[in-house]
Every structure is written in structure tokens, then in C-alpha cells.
Design an enzyme around this catalytic site. Structure first.
Site, PDB file in Angstrom:
ATOM      1  N   LYS A  22       3.262 -28.541  28.373  1.00  0.00           N
ATOM      2  CA  LYS A  22       3.873 -27.415  27.638  1.00  0.00           C
ATOM      3  C   LYS A  22       4.424 -27.877  26.290  1.00  0.00           C
ATOM      4  O   LYS A  22       4.137 -27.288  25.254  1.00  0.00           O
ATOM      5  CB  LYS A  22       5.011 -26.810  28.470  1.00  0.00           C
ATOM      6  N   ASN A  23       5.227 -28.939  26.306  1.00  0.00           N
ATOM      7  CA  ASN A  23       5.922 -29.320  25.076  1.00  0.00           C
ATOM      8  C   ASN A  23       5.014 -29.986  24.055  1.00  0.00           C
ATOM      9  O   ASN A  23       5.396 -30.139  22.898  1.00  0.00           O
ATOM     10  CB  ASN A  23       7.125 -30.208  25.404  1.00  0.00           C
ATOM     11  N   ARG A  91      12.983 -21.515  21.965  1.00  0.00           N
ATOM     12  CA  ARG A  91      13.356 -22.396  20.869  1.00  0.00           C
ATOM     13  C   ARG A  91      12.150 -23.110  20.245  1.00  0.00           C
ATOM     14  O   ARG A  91      12.112 -23.377  19.053  1.00  0.00           O
ATOM     15  CB  ARG A  91      14.373 -23.415  21.389  1.00  0.00           C
ATOM     16  N   CYS A 115      21.481 -22.390  23.530  1.00  0.00           N
ATOM     17  CA  CYS A 115      20.968 -21.911  24.808  1.00  0.00           C
ATOM     18  C   CYS A 115      21.789 -22.561  25.904  1.00  0.00           C
ATOM     19  O   CYS A 115      22.706 -23.345  25.625  1.00  0.00           O
ATOM     20  CB  CYS A 115      19.485 -22.209  24.962  1.00  0.00           C
ATOM     21  N   ARG A 120      22.422 -27.013  20.396  1.00  0.00           N
ATOM     22  CA  ARG A 120      21.113 -27.165  19.778  1.00  0.00           C
ATOM     23  C   ARG A 120      21.058 -26.815  18.286  1.00  0.00           C
ATOM     24  O   ARG A 120      20.466 -25.798  17.883  1.00  0.00           O
ATOM     25  CB  ARG A 120      20.064 -26.410  20.596  1.00  0.00           C
ATOM     26  N   PRO A 121      21.660 -27.658  17.452  1.00  0.00           N
ATOM     27  CA  PRO A 121      21.651 -27.404  16.007  1.00  0.00           C
ATOM     28  C   PRO A 121      20.267 -27.620  15.376  1.00  0.00           C
ATOM     29  O   PRO A 121      19.352 -28.132  16.032  1.00  0.00           O
ATOM     30  CB  PRO A 121      22.646 -28.447  15.477  1.00  0.00           C
ATOM     31  N   ILE A 122      20.138 -27.244  14.091  1.00  0.00           N
ATOM     32  CA  ILE A 122      18.847 -27.437  13.397  1.00  0.00           C
ATOM     33  C   ILE A 122      19.023 -28.264  12.112  1.00  0.00           C
ATOM     34  O   ILE A 122      18.171 -28.249  11.240  1.00  0.00           O
ATOM     35  CB  ILE A 122      18.163 -26.088  13.077  1.00  0.00           C
ATOM     36  N   LEU A 124      18.749 -31.390  11.489  1.00  0.00           N
ATOM     37  CA  LEU A 124      17.727 -32.408  11.211  1.00  0.00           C
ATOM     38  C   LEU A 124      16.425 -31.777  10.702  1.00  0.00           C
ATOM     39  O   LEU A 124      15.738 -32.346   9.845  1.00  0.00           O
ATOM     40  CB  LEU A 124      17.456 -33.250  12.459  1.00  0.00           C
ATOM     41  N   ASP A 307      14.752 -33.974  30.483  1.00  0.00           N
ATOM     42  CA  ASP A 307      14.047 -32.895  31.195  1.00  0.00           C
ATOM     43  C   ASP A 307      13.814 -33.221  32.668  1.00  0.00           C
ATOM     44  O   ASP A 307      13.285 -32.384  33.417  1.00  0.00           O
ATOM     45  CB  ASP A 307      12.704 -32.587  30.502  1.00  0.00           C
ATOM     46  N   ARG A 399       8.290 -20.322  32.690  1.00  0.00           N
ATOM     47  CA  ARG A 399       8.191 -20.778  31.303  1.00  0.00           C
ATOM     48  C   ARG A 399       7.533 -22.145  31.234  1.00  0.00           C
ATOM     49  O   ARG A 399       6.960 -22.499  30.193  1.00  0.00           O
ATOM     50  CB  ARG A 399       9.593 -20.907  30.684  1.00  0.00           C
TER      51      ARG A 399
HETATM   52  N1  EPU Z   1      19.624 -32.242  17.508  1.00  0.00           N
HETATM   53  C1  EPU Z   1      20.467 -32.255  16.433  1.00  0.00           C
HETATM   54  N2  EPU Z   1      20.021 -31.663  15.279  1.00  0.00           N
HETATM   55  C2  EPU Z   1      18.799 -31.081  15.167  1.00  0.00           C
HETATM   56  C3  EPU Z   1      17.950 -31.090  16.296  1.00  0.00           C
HETATM   57  C4  EPU Z   1      18.392 -31.676  17.461  1.00  0.00           C
HETATM   58  O1  EPU Z   1      21.574 -32.776  16.479  1.00  0.00           O
HETATM   59  O2  EPU Z   1      18.468 -30.572  14.095  1.00  0.00           O
HETATM   60  C5  EPU Z   1      20.075 -32.860  18.767  1.00  0.00           C
HETATM   61  C6  EPU Z   1      20.026 -31.909  19.964  1.00  0.00           C
HETATM   62  O3  EPU Z   1      21.177 -31.088  20.021  1.00  0.00           O
HETATM   63  C7  EPU Z   1      19.930 -32.888  21.103  1.00  0.00           C
HETATM   64  C8  EPU Z   1      19.053 -33.995  20.527  1.00  0.00           C
HETATM   65  O4  EPU Z   1      19.148 -33.866  19.108  1.00  0.00           O
HETATM   66  O5  EPU Z   1      21.191 -33.416  21.388  1.00  0.00           O
HETATM   67  C9  EPU Z   1      17.615 -33.940  20.932  1.00  0.00           C
HETATM   68  O6  EPU Z   1      17.088 -32.630  20.751  1.00  0.00           O
HETATM   69  P1  EPU Z   1      15.596 -32.391  20.267  1.00  0.00           P
HETATM   70  O7  EPU Z   1      15.619 -31.820  18.892  1.00  0.00           O
HETATM   71  O8  EPU Z   1      14.781 -33.607  20.485  1.00  0.00           O
HETATM   72  O9  EPU Z   1      15.149 -31.245  21.252  1.00  0.00           O
HETATM   73  P2  EPU Z   1      14.044 -30.179  20.924  1.00  0.00           P
HETATM   74  O10 EPU Z   1      13.019 -30.807  20.059  1.00  0.00           O
HETATM   75  O11 EPU Z   1      14.663 -28.915  20.466  1.00  0.00           O
HETATM   76  C10 EPU Z   1      12.409 -30.773  22.868  1.00  0.00           C
HETATM   77  C11 EPU Z   1      11.886 -30.101  24.107  1.00  0.00           C
HETATM   78  C12 EPU Z   1      12.999 -29.977  25.144  1.00  0.00           C
HETATM   79  C13 EPU Z   1      13.512 -31.385  25.457  1.00  0.00           C
HETATM   80  C14 EPU Z   1      13.983 -32.067  24.166  1.00  0.00           C
HETATM   81  C15 EPU Z   1      14.433 -33.496  24.362  1.00  0.00           C
HETATM   82  C16 EPU Z   1      10.176 -28.615  23.262  1.00  0.00           C
HETATM   83  C17 EPU Z   1       9.698 -27.232  23.053  1.00  0.00           C
HETATM   84  N3  EPU Z   1      11.387 -28.769  23.767  1.00  0.00           N
HETATM   85  O12 EPU Z   1      13.439 -29.930  22.361  1.00  0.00           O
HETATM   86  O13 EPU Z   1      12.394 -29.449  26.313  1.00  0.00           O
HETATM   87  O14 EPU Z   1      14.580 -31.309  26.355  1.00  0.00           O
HETATM   88  O15 EPU Z   1      12.916 -32.063  23.199  1.00  0.00           O
HETATM   89  O16 EPU Z   1      13.411 -34.262  24.901  1.00  0.00           O
HETATM   90  O17 EPU Z   1       9.463 -29.563  23.022  1.00  0.00           O
HETATM   91  C18 EPU Z   1      12.310 -28.314  28.367  1.00  0.00           C
HETATM   92  O18 EPU Z   1      11.070 -28.454  28.342  1.00  0.00           O
HETATM   93  O19 EPU Z   1      12.928 -27.925  29.384  1.00  0.00           O
HETATM   94  C19 EPU Z   1      13.076 -28.620  27.154  1.00  0.00           C
HETATM   95  C20 EPU Z   1      14.307 -28.172  26.946  1.00  0.00           C
END
Ligand code: EPU
Length: 420
Positions: A22-23, A91, A115, A120-122, A124, A307, A399
């Protein structure tokens, strides 16, 4: 809405097949926005999230044809606005930002919001695209971004909690069509990023180092369509390994990448489960004796994946002794504790960690799924519990797990999908 009804206490045996990841699929589907050519993607898991991404691509002007597990995407993107209604449900849809910017030099994408697994900030994502010369603003819940032409740059993408998977994906995709060289330092090393890099290379992108903390991308003028087969889902595979360990079973997990699961395999072996690589694509897990408790701390890949944290907690809940679970990626991802405790588990939270006191037996109960991986942990608990477990709101499971009930029933579980 539907629920799962599980009759627990049954041993599992036989072969279970892992679906496509999925991811990895979500950013790869988004990457098709970078080309007007035809992309054919095989082994796509039929899930709510992949279908949402297909809807989003259609809303951006692409033609998307779904046939079984094959998705064919054609046509040119003709809209740069990703609507709140679609982005807010998932997301992962935020990763259309990078390819829209790469292709059109402009994007208006709804902010995904927090969520149940955390804030989950953006930041980065924003830091990365702005380093490429993009000007970005927030307006009425949307990111509005544009540039005359994206320009390659060196950037450091590490944050408080380490690297970010989707921020790395967004920048990689934007940079493929930018002018000059982009270097992402502290890039996410997850296998999903490696897959995305391979897909972009197949489209004609010049990209190196994907799967390592330093990714180098040299922008090209144009990307072409391609045909690609999705790798299998390491988190689904890991969930099956943990389910086998919890139910004291012997199963062969087919199409599971051993190398993607080393942190989990190592942990399972250290607590007494037999886990072996079989050929190049399968993993056998056999567990007859009582396991030992062990702590985990989640980290970005190749560390123990967040995960699989909830599912590991379900295993520790029935493993005698005390274990401590620390989620360093999503420190608030503990919604499953209360529901596991409803089934007789003894788990409490203490300053950022969960302390699990393993019990001899869990008991079936009605419980509520709160998010995808928490739901998988409840299914695991239901499989080992005495009596009947009813899991409500299983749309969370749908999902991310393709036909989970059917797959588990094929190896001896008793799971039925019923109307709530
Ligand atoms: N983070 C920041 N700033 C940002 C982005 C992230 O501080 O701009 C922090 C997050 O809050 C978290 C860490 O960085 O503490 C890692 O988050 P990441 O950005 O890697 O998560 P993501 O890319 O939004 C993906 C997967 C998630 C999985 C995470 C971590 C997808 C669609 N989602 O999310 O999958 O938990 O990486 O491996 O690829 C799931 O499948 O159940 C799921 C939640």
C-alpha cells in the site's frame, strides 16, 4: 458499516499470500502525474486507500482504468488543485504535491491535518519544496505553491523524529523535472522510497541513492510512461509473522521480503520464535513454545517499524512477563491500548511508553477499531482470545489489508464479515 466477528483460539497453518505494498503504491500512483505517457502498474492492492488515490488522480485530469490488481493511468494532468474531500480522508494523498509542482510548477493541495496516530506536521515537505525554489503559502486549509521553474538544491530533510517517508517522496518527485541537481540528505531509507526511486528511474528519471540517506537527482526535461510491478507489502507480511507467533502456529508467508523485515525477524527470533527465509520470496514462521517478553523502540527503517508496533503489543499482551514499548516515530500511537485492555490485557501508559504485563489469556469482547494498524492488533488479539470478538469500524482495516478475512480463513481462522 461492517464488523469482523472472530472465534478465537484456533491454530493457523498453511500458506498465506502477501499483497502489493500500500505505502509504495500511493506515491507511485501520484508519480504518474509527472508524465503524459501511459503507466501500467501491476500487483496494486485493492484497498480503500489505493482507490482514493485513483479518484484523486481522476480529479486532476488523468484517466484511470482499474482491472483486478492492474491500474493503467493515461492522459495529461489538467488541474492543479487536490480537493479537501479526498486529501482529508487519507494523508497519503498529500504526496501529489511534489509531482504537481514538478509537472506544472504550481499546486493547490489541501493540508492533510492530524489523525489518531498523532499530530503529523508537514514542515519537512514544505522545507523540501521551498529549497527547490517554490514559493508556498497557506490559505483556507490549502497549501498554495508555485515557481517559475523548479531548481535543484542540496537540502537536509531530517526532523525531530528522524526522516520523513512522504516528505522524501514529495521532494524526489518534484526534483525529477527540476533544473539541475538535487541532493536530499537524511532522506527516508524505507523500502517504499527505494520502490519509488526504481519507478521514477523506469520513467526516465536520473536518480541515485534511493534506499540510502543521500539521494541524488539530476533533473530531466521529460518523463515517459512505463510498466511496473509493485513489491509486496512488508507491513502486511510482518503482521502475518506476528499473528503466527501469537497463535502458536506454523505458517508460510508467501511473497514476503525477508530483508525488509530484519528488525522484526531478529526480535521474533530473540524471543523464541522460529523464523526462516524460504527461497528468495517466502518466510516460514513456527512457534510452539511460550515466548519471552522483550522491549521495542520504533525507529525509521531499518529500525523496528512503527506500523508493526500495535501488532507487537498484542503479542506481548499474551506473553508472560513485562515488556516496554516506545514509539519514537509516532509517540502518541497508542489508541489500541484501551481496546486491548477491554479484552483482558494489562497495559498502561507511562511518560511516552507503554508497559505491558503479559497475561495468560485474552477474552473475546466487542471492540472498536481506531486506525489501520490498531485494527490489525485487535484482529490478532481476537485470533488468540477465548470466545467471540466483535471488531467494529473495520473500514480502517480495509484501508490497508486486502481481503484479510478471506486470507486468514484460508489458513484455519474463523473470521466473518457482517453488517454492524
Ligand atoms: N514529521 C515531521 N514533519 C513532517 C513530516 C513528518 O515532523 O513534515 C514527523 C512525523 O510526525 C513522524 C515522523 O516525522 O513523527 C515520521 O513521519 P513520516 O513523514 O515518515 O510519515 P508519513 O510519510 O506521513 C508514512 C506511512 C505511514 C508510516 C510512516 C512512518 C504512507 C502513506 N504512510 O507516513 O503509514 O507510519 O510513513 O513509517 O506511506 C500506515 O500505513 O498505517 C501508516 C500510518
Amino acid at each position: 458499516m461492517e464488523k469482523f466477528v472472530i472465534e478465537g483460539g484456533r491454530r493457523l497453518s498453511g500458506e498465506i499470500h502477501v499483497s502489493g505494498s500500500k505505502n509504495a503504491t500511493l506515491p507511485i500512483l501520484a508519480a504518474t502525474l509527472l508524465t503524459d505517457g501511459v503507466c501500467e502498474i501491476r500487483n496494486v492492492p485493492k484497498l480503500r486507500d489505493t482507490l482514493t488515490m485513483c479518484k484523486l488522480l481522476r480529479s486532476l485530469g488523468k484517466t484511470v482504468d482499474i482491472s483486478g490488481n492492474k491500474v493503467t493511468i493515461s492522459g495529461a494532468v489538467n488541474n492543479h488543485e487536490a480537493d479537501y474531500k479526498l486529501v482529508s480522508t487519507m494523508r497519503g494523498s498529500f504526496c501529489v504535491l511534489g509531482p504537481l509542482l514538478g509537472k506544472l510548477s504550481k499546486a493547490k493541495v489541501s493540508m492533510p491535518g492530524g489523525c489518531v496516530i498523532g499530530v503529523r506536521p508537514i514542515d519537512l515537505h514544505m522545507k523540501g519544496i521551498m529549497a527547490l525554489g517554490v514559493k508556498a503559502d497557506f490559505d483556507a486549509g490549502y497549501v498554495i505553491a508555485h515557481a517559475a521553474r523548479l531548481k535543484g538544491a542540496q537540502m537536509y530533510l531530517g526532523g525531530t523524529f528522524g526522516s520523513s517517508v512522504l516528505a522524501t517522496a514529495n521532494v524526489m518527485m518534484a526534483a525529477t523535472l527540476a533544473h539541475g541537481e538535487t541532493i536530499i540528505e537524511c532522506a527516508a531509507c524505507e523500502p517504499e522510497i527505494e520502490d519509488l526511486g526504481n519507478f521514477l528511474s523506469a520513467m526516465g528519471a536520473k536518480i541515485q541513492g534511493h534506499g540510502t540517506p543521500r539521494i541524488v537527482i539530476n533533473g530531466v526535461k521529460k518523463l515517459n510512461g512505463t510498466s511496473y510491478k509493485m513489491a509486496s507489502d512488508r507491513i502486511e507480511a510482518g503482521t502475518f509473522l506476528l499473528m503466527a507467533a501469537a497463535t502458536k502456529s506454523d505458517i508460510l508467508v508467501k511473497d514476503a521480503h525477508y530483508n525488509h523485515l530484519l528488525a522484526l525477524v531478529d526480535k521474533l527470533q530473540s524471543i523464541g520464535a522460529e523464523v526462516k527465509r524460504v527461497g528468495s520470496h517466502d518466510i516460514r514462521v513456527k512457534c510452539k513454545k511460550t515466548l519471552k517478553p522483550a522491549n521495542i523502540v520504533t525507529h525509521p527503517h531499518p529500525g523496528f517499524p512503527t506500523d508493526l508496533q500495535a501488532q507487537y503489543m498484542a503479542l506481548m499482551a499474551i506473553t508472560p512477563g513485562v515488556s516496554i514499548i516506545n514509539d519514537r516515530v509516532f509517540p502518541d500511537r497508542f489508541m489500541h491500548i484501551a481496546e486491548l485492555n477491554r479484552m483482558g490485557a494489562q497495559i498502561r501508559r507511562d511518560t511516552g511508553v507503554a508497559i505491558v504485563e503479559g497475561v495468560k489469556q485474552l477474552y473475546g469482547a466487542p471492540v472498536m477499531a481506531s486506525d489501520l494498524r490498531a485494527s490489525a492488533a485487535l484482529v490478532m488479539a481476537g485470533l488468540v482470545a477465548k470466545g467471540k470478538t466483535e471488531i467494529y469500524r473495520i473500514y480502517h482495516l480495509d484501508r490497508g489489508y486486502e481481503n484479510l478475512d478471506v486470507k486468514l480463513n484460508n489458513i484455519g481462522a474463523k473470521v466473518s464479515r457482517e453488517k454492524e
